[in-house]
Design a protein around this motif. Sequence first.
Motif, PDB file in Angstrom:
ATOM      1  N   LEU A  45       0.851  -1.197   0.000  1.00  0.00           N
ATOM      2  CA  LEU A  45       0.000   0.000   0.000  1.00  0.00           C
ATOM      3  C   LEU A  45       0.886   1.246   0.000  1.00  0.00           C
ATOM      4  O   LEU A  45       0.604   2.222  -0.694  1.00  0.00           O
ATOM      5  CB  LEU A  45      -0.939  -0.006   1.212  1.00  0.00           C
ATOM      6  N   SER A  52      -3.179  -0.802  -5.157  1.00  0.00           N
ATOM      7  CA  SER A  52      -4.544  -0.671  -4.653  1.00  0.00           C
ATOM      8  C   SER A  52      -4.769  -1.695  -3.539  1.00  0.00           C
ATOM      9  O   SER A  52      -4.026  -2.680  -3.425  1.00  0.00           O
ATOM     10  CB  SER A  52      -5.552  -0.916  -5.781  1.00  0.00           C
ATOM     11  N   MET A  53      -5.811  -1.460  -2.763  1.00  0.00           N
ATOM     12  CA  MET A  53      -6.185  -2.375  -1.683  1.00  0.00           C
ATOM     13  C   MET A  53      -6.396  -3.791  -2.234  1.00  0.00           C
ATOM     14  O   MET A  53      -5.910  -4.769  -1.650  1.00  0.00           O
ATOM     15  CB  MET A  53      -7.488  -1.843  -1.064  1.00  0.00           C
ATOM     16  N   ALA A  61      -3.059  -5.427  -3.347  1.00  0.00           N
ATOM     17  CA  ALA A  61      -2.224  -5.771  -2.189  1.00  0.00           C
ATOM     18  C   ALA A  61      -2.790  -6.994  -1.477  1.00  0.00           C
ATOM     19  O   ALA A  61      -2.049  -7.892  -1.052  1.00  0.00           O
ATOM     20  CB  ALA A  61      -2.136  -4.578  -1.238  1.00  0.00           C
TER      21      ALA A  61
END
Length: 229
Positions: A114, A119-120, A123
């Motif tokens: 991150l 991006s979330m 990751a």
Amino acid sequence: MATEKVLALTGIDRNYGQGDTLLTILKGADFSLSAGETVALVAPSGTGKSTLLHVAGLLEHPDAGEVVVGGEACSALSEDRRTAVRRRSIGFVYQFHHLLPEFSALENIMMPQLIAGLSMAEAKERAAQLLDYMRIGHRADHRPAELSGGEQQRVAIARAVANAPLVLLADEPTGNLDPETASYVFSALRALVRQSGLAALIATHNHELAQRMDRCVTIVDGKIVDYVV
Ligand SMILES: Nc1ncnc2c1ncn2[C@@H]1O[C@H](COP(=O)(O)OP(=O)(O)OP(=O)(O)O)[C@@H](O)[C@H]1O
């Protein structure tokens, strides 16, 4: 075809203290690591293993010499630039895991990704893959305190390679584990390094584990020399 050097140290001096208390740890030390190569650093306590790893990992400045990471000479770089090279190219594993206690195993592995701008979702997917690879997928939502020592170290190893660095530097990564767990964790580390095409320099006191690497080196009179285990 010449093998690509992902890490090269040339003419490294590293001293601590000054005057009467001057301690020379590295003196004209040369070392290089090729892409995909795994090397064990085996040397008696106090000879400079951590110092070498810190210099190689751009955490400490040498008093003389050059450190080249991924083709970039680092001695004259600004601190910001050194930090950027370190974040992009180097992963660290220590004897104690240094995981963030308030976050889960999955979140600990997501964190560096991150910070690197993933991006979330990206990751999370990569962190889950790494946990599965380290055979602790079922522990994804557990916090470090809820994991065994070997599990904690496997999370720390997954975190160190999460951003696909060029080089993994590990300082006694299994030194805190019982022999059976150390052997298992070491095998997992080596398999992950191989699978990712990483180069690794791993300091260890354990000769049996060191023999599993491509080659071994030691420190003699401040220089890095080949070592036959
Ligand atoms: N910041 C410092 N200031 C002064 N001396 C230091 C410093 N860091 C390390 N040293 C000394 O330098 C020497 C090498 O230390 P280093 O931690 O690199 O050894 P090591 O081979 O990793 O030892 P060990 O196997 O015990 O971890 C030791 O004598 C240590 O006391």
